[in-house]
Design a protein around this motif. Structure first.
Motif, PDB file in Angstrom:
ATOM      1  N   ASN A  97       0.848  -1.196  -0.064  1.00  0.00           N
ATOM      2  CA  ASN A  97      -0.084   0.144  -0.186  1.00  0.00           C
ATOM      3  C   ASN A  97       0.990   1.072  -0.013  1.00  0.00           C
ATOM      4  N   PRO A  98       1.002   1.906  -1.155  1.00  0.00           N
ATOM      5  CA  PRO A  98       1.937   3.193  -1.134  1.00  0.00           C
ATOM      6  C   PRO A  98       1.413   4.277  -0.605  1.00  0.00           C
ATOM      7  N   LYS A  99       0.292   4.088  -0.061  1.00  0.00           N
ATOM      8  CA  LYS A  99      -0.191   5.673   0.764  1.00  0.00           C
ATOM      9  C   LYS A  99       0.543   5.658   2.138  1.00  0.00           C
ATOM     10  N   VAL A 100       0.668   7.155   2.332  1.00  0.00           N
ATOM     11  CA  VAL A 100       1.625   7.335   3.601  1.00  0.00           C
ATOM     12  C   VAL A 100       1.192   8.471   4.195  1.00  0.00           C
ATOM     13  N   SER A 101       1.589   8.453   5.556  1.00  0.00           N
ATOM     14  CA  SER A 101       1.237   9.849   6.205  1.00  0.00           C
ATOM     15  C   SER A 101       2.579  10.181   6.924  1.00  0.00           C
ATOM     16  N   LEU A 102       3.042  11.431   6.592  1.00  0.00           N
ATOM     17  CA  LEU A 102       4.259  11.833   7.229  1.00  0.00           C
ATOM     18  C   LEU A 102       4.021  12.960   8.467  1.00  0.00           C
ATOM     19  N   LEU A 103       4.562  12.875   9.547  1.00  0.00           N
ATOM     20  CA  LEU A 103       4.718  13.921  10.565  1.00  0.00           C
ATOM     21  C   LEU A 103       6.173  14.476  10.635  1.00  0.00           C
TER      22      LEU A 103
END
Length: 270
Positions: A97-103
């Motif tokens: 799953n290439p969807k990411v979240s960056l903080l």
């Protein structure tokens, strides 16, 4: 409502909040990405069995922020580069799953002294600085000298990661850019000395520590376009932002090769 300590329900954030659109990154987001040294990468692990729910996974990552980037047929705009081992859990997750979240945030997460030294059960409160740090103004100054905030916001970036083609010119250039941006003139060796490690002369260790980010055939470059995200400030305020069609964050792009001139986060700037 206290101005410095608003309640947790100060502003709802379930859906789009204070949405803004622009052809460039919000200035505070750009500054945050320039200042920070690390980011948190959130991915989703594939279920082991069909009945298992997806499991989140978070990694602390070195990164390189390019304010404007275009290569071949890619859409010009700001991007974030990272590298990962092909056998890592995050690589497996990104392939699924290439969807990411960056903080990203650029303030210190150092824990300040608490008001009390013990809990309601009488036990000592773990993680609090010693009493001397609270009782002495000089000790407090020294304690917080290197932990003051550089910014008052954090930003969450949502996107879709892609692996650059192994052995391609694009991957080679991005690896070199990532290495240059994460070479800190012997700083890592100096930090190792604080924990009993050997400190090498700077002339012998300019690239030695950072080379591990790109060396080896099992290292892949991950690119995440920066197009949409959310800003959270220290007062509990939330603002959503999105980049629309345009030239991205306004970096200097070499049209003949599609490369960005200069790196901005870390030690090198344009």
């Amino acid at each position: 409502m206290s101005q410095n300590n608003p309640p947790l329900n100060y502003e709802p954030s379930l859906s789009g909040t204070n949405q803004s659109t622009s052809t460039t990154l919000p200035p505070e987001v750009s500054q945050c990405l320039k200042n920070a040294r690390y980011l948190h990468l959130a991915t989703i692990a594939p279920p082991i069995t069909p009945s298992d729910p997806p499991a989140p996974h978070v990694s602390l990552m070195n990164y390189t922020f390019l304010p404007s980037y275009s290569w071949s047929n890619s859409t010009p705009g700001p991007v974030i580069l990272m590298t990962t081992n092909t056998q890592s859990l995050k690589t497996q997750n990104l392939r699924h799953n290439p969807k990411v979240s960056l903080l990203v945030h650029d303030w210190s997460s150092h824990r300040p002294p608490t008001a009390t030294t013990s809990t309601s059960t009488g036990e000592n409160r773990s993680g609090s600085p010693p009493a001397a740090a609270r009782g002495s103004s000089l000790a407090s100054l020294l304690l917080n000298l290197n932990t003051s905030a550089l910014s008052s916001i954090s930003t969450t970036i949502s996107g879709e990661a892609r692996f650059l083609d192994s052995g391609s010119d694009e991957e080679k250039w991005c690896k070199e850019a990532h290495l240059a941006n994460n070479t800190f003139e012997g700083q890592l060796s100096t930090e190792a000395g604080y924990f009993g490690g050997a400190v090498q002369p700077m002339s012998e260790n300019v690239n030695g520590d950072a080379g591990g980010y790109i060396e080896g055939n099992d290292v892949r470059v991950v690119l995440v376009p920066v197009r949409t995200g959310r800003i959270s400030d220290f007062k509990g305020g939330v603002r959503d932002w999105q980049i629309v069609d345009g030239d991205g964050a306004g970096g200097n792009v070499d049209d003949s090769r599609g490369r960005t001139e200069g790196l901005v986060n870390g030690a090198i700037s344009s």
